[in-house]
Write a protein that holds these residues in place. Sequence first.
Motif, PDB file in Angstrom:
ATOM      1  N   LYS A 132       0.830  -1.213   0.000  1.00 20.37           N
ATOM      2  CA  LYS A 132       0.000   0.000   0.000  1.00 20.37           C
ATOM      3  C   LYS A 132       0.864   1.262   0.000  1.00 20.37           C
ATOM      4  N   LEU A 133       1.925   1.258   0.787  1.00 20.50           N
ATOM      5  CA  LEU A 133       2.799   2.437   0.830  1.00 20.50           C
ATOM      6  C   LEU A 133       3.444   2.697  -0.525  1.00 20.50           C
ATOM      7  N   LYS A 134       3.831   1.646  -1.214  1.00 19.16           N
ATOM      8  CA  LYS A 134       4.428   1.822  -2.542  1.00 19.16           C
ATOM      9  C   LYS A 134       3.416   2.471  -3.492  1.00 19.16           C
ATOM     10  N   LYS A 135       2.146   2.069  -3.378  1.00 18.47           N
ATOM     11  CA  LYS A 135       1.093   2.693  -4.189  1.00 18.47           C
ATOM     12  C   LYS A 135       0.877   4.145  -3.770  1.00 18.47           C
ATOM     13  N   ASP A 136       0.915   4.389  -2.455  1.00 16.39           N
ATOM     14  CA  ASP A 136       0.726   5.749  -1.944  1.00 16.39           C
ATOM     15  C   ASP A 136       1.840   6.679  -2.419  1.00 16.39           C
ATOM     16  N   MET A 137       3.044   6.147  -2.525  1.00 13.52           N
ATOM     17  CA  MET A 137       4.190   6.961  -2.948  1.00 13.52           C
ATOM     18  C   MET A 137       3.985   7.526  -4.349  1.00 13.52           C
ATOM     19  N   THR A 138       3.294   6.793  -5.191  1.00 15.50           N
ATOM     20  CA  THR A 138       3.061   7.264  -6.554  1.00 15.50           C
ATOM     21  C   THR A 138       1.640   7.781  -6.767  1.00 15.50           C
ATOM     22  N   GLY A 139       0.684   7.263  -5.970  1.00 20.31           N
ATOM     23  CA  GLY A 139      -0.711   7.600  -6.212  1.00 20.31           C
ATOM     24  C   GLY A 139      -1.255   8.782  -5.436  1.00 20.31           C
ATOM     25  N   ALA A 140      -0.629   9.131  -4.340  1.00 21.74           N
ATOM     26  CA  ALA A 140      -1.134  10.251  -3.542  1.00 21.74           C
ATOM     27  C   ALA A 140      -0.969  11.556  -4.309  1.00 21.74           C
ATOM     28  N   LYS A 141      -1.968  12.392  -4.236  1.00 21.40           N
ATOM     29  CA  LYS A 141      -1.908  13.710  -4.885  1.00 21.40           C
ATOM     30  C   LYS A 141      -1.285  14.746  -3.944  1.00 21.40           C
ATOM     31  N   ASP A 142      -1.542  14.584  -2.652  1.00 20.07           N
ATOM     32  CA  ASP A 142      -1.039  15.522  -1.653  1.00 20.07           C
ATOM     33  C   ASP A 142       0.448  15.260  -1.416  1.00 20.07           C
ATOM     34  N   ALA A 143       1.257  16.289  -1.500  1.00 17.67           N
ATOM     35  CA  ALA A 143       2.710  16.153  -1.369  1.00 17.67           C
ATOM     36  C   ALA A 143       3.126  15.670   0.016  1.00 17.67           C
ATOM     37  N   ASP A 144       2.438  16.124   1.059  1.00 14.62           N
ATOM     38  CA  ASP A 144       2.797  15.714   2.420  1.00 14.62           C
ATOM     39  C   ASP A 144       2.473  14.245   2.677  1.00 14.62           C
ATOM     40  N   ILE A 145       1.367  13.788   2.146  1.00 12.12           N
ATOM     41  CA  ILE A 145       0.987  12.380   2.302  1.00 12.12           C
ATOM     42  C   ILE A 145       1.933  11.500   1.494  1.00 12.12           C
ATOM     43  N   LYS A 146       2.277  11.952   0.312  1.00  6.06           N
ATOM     44  CA  LYS A 146       3.249  11.233  -0.512  1.00  6.06           C
ATOM     45  C   LYS A 146       4.602  11.162   0.199  1.00  6.06           C
ATOM     46  N   ALA A 147       5.028  12.251   0.805  1.00  7.24           N
ATOM     47  CA  ALA A 147       6.308  12.292   1.529  1.00  7.24           C
ATOM     48  C   ALA A 147       6.268  11.358   2.738  1.00  7.24           C
ATOM     49  N   LEU A 148       5.141  11.307   3.435  1.00  5.86           N
ATOM     50  CA  LEU A 148       5.011  10.412   4.579  1.00  5.86           C
ATOM     51  C   LEU A 148       5.132   8.958   4.134  1.00  5.86           C
ATOM     52  N   ALA A 149       4.443   8.603   3.072  1.00  6.85           N
ATOM     53  CA  ALA A 149       4.530   7.233   2.557  1.00  6.85           C
ATOM     54  C   ALA A 149       5.963   6.897   2.151  1.00  6.85           C
ATOM     55  N   THR A 150       6.635   7.844   1.538  1.00  8.42           N
ATOM     56  CA  THR A 150       8.026   7.652   1.115  1.00  8.42           C
ATOM     57  C   THR A 150       8.942   7.472   2.318  1.00  8.42           C
ATOM     58  N   LYS A 151       8.664   8.196   3.389  1.00 10.65           N
ATOM     59  CA  LYS A 151       9.466   8.087   4.618  1.00 10.65           C
ATOM     60  C   LYS A 151       9.242   6.733   5.300  1.00 10.65           C
ATOM     61  N   LEU A 152       7.995   6.266   5.338  1.00 15.23           N
ATOM     62  CA  LEU A 152       7.653   5.043   6.060  1.00 15.23           C
ATOM     63  C   LEU A 152       7.957   3.765   5.282  1.00 15.23           C
ATOM     64  N   GLU A 153       7.984   3.840   3.981  1.00 10.61           N
ATOM     65  CA  GLU A 153       8.150   2.631   3.151  1.00 10.61           C
ATOM     66  C   GLU A 153       9.403   1.832   3.498  1.00 10.61           C
ATOM     67  N   PRO A 154      10.598   2.426   3.583  1.00 12.16           N
ATOM     68  CA  PRO A 154      11.777   1.601   3.888  1.00 12.16           C
ATOM     69  C   PRO A 154      11.744   1.010   5.305  1.00 12.16           C
ATOM     70  N   ILE A 155      11.089   1.671   6.217  1.00 10.91           N
ATOM     71  CA  ILE A 155      10.968   1.149   7.587  1.00 10.91           C
ATOM     72  C   ILE A 155      10.090  -0.091   7.583  1.00 10.91           C
ATOM     73  N   VAL A 156       8.976  -0.019   6.884  1.00 10.26           N
ATOM     74  CA  VAL A 156       8.061  -1.158   6.805  1.00 10.26           C
ATOM     75  C   VAL A 156       8.724  -2.308   6.043  1.00 10.26           C
ATOM     76  N   ALA A 157       9.484  -2.006   5.015  1.00 17.51           N
ATOM     77  CA  ALA A 157      10.214  -3.050   4.277  1.00 17.51           C
ATOM     78  C   ALA A 157      11.197  -3.756   5.209  1.00 17.51           C
ATOM     79  N   GLU A 158      11.911  -2.979   6.012  1.00 22.20           N
ATOM     80  CA  GLU A 158      12.863  -3.562   6.967  1.00 22.20           C
ATOM     81  C   GLU A 158      12.136  -4.453   7.972  1.00 22.20           C
ATOM     82  N   HIS A 159      11.001  -4.004   8.461  1.00 19.50           N
ATOM     83  CA  HIS A 159      10.223  -4.812   9.412  1.00 19.50           C
ATOM     84  C   HIS A 159       9.804  -6.130   8.775  1.00 19.50           C
ATOM     85  N   GLY A 160       9.359  -6.076   7.534  1.00 23.06           N
ATOM     86  CA  GLY A 160       8.958  -7.299   6.837  1.00 23.06           C
ATOM     87  C   GLY A 160      10.118  -8.271   6.705  1.00 23.06           C
ATOM     88  N   ASP A 161      11.287  -7.762   6.360  1.00 29.11           N
ATOM     89  CA  ASP A 161      12.480  -8.617   6.247  1.00 29.11           C
ATOM     90  C   ASP A 161      12.845  -9.219   7.603  1.00 29.11           C
TER      91      ASP A 161
END
Length: 171
Positions: A132-161
Amino acid sequence: MKTNRLLAALSLAFAATGVAFAQNATVAKADADRLAAIAQANLAEIAAGKIAVEKSANPDVKAFAQKMIDDHTTGLDDTKKVAAAKNITLPTAPDAAHQKMAAELQKLSGTEFDKAYIKQGGVADHAKVHAKLKKDMTGAKDADIKALATKLEPIVAEHGDMAKKLQESLK
């Protein structure tokens, strides 16, 4: 003359404030929903992590759970800041599916608990949220929401690993 300049400056200041409020009020529903989903994911991980810290006897599972609590509390705080700036109301408790998962986890103990927590709260939930975060990074129209998704994505990826490695060690 000075009065006219002061009035002009005040008018500009109020106009700028009005524009800011108008921008906050015009966040697309899809973006507001994205932000609510990010908050929901953080809430679920915090709640599940608290159960695991309490119930698990495995030090690796406890350490993972504490990391989930710490990292997702930070993620939730960041999400709340964006929501406040956008005047978006966020959920305050895990959704029904995660409440059900928590109730099921509460019934388990020992290795059975550890495996279930890591499988659902670790591997499965992080895979879903990461996608979902990967989709949010490209699909969000709001710059702040897009930036938040971009910030959280690598953290969530690390947690999954981390969860996948932990899951392997529990077999």
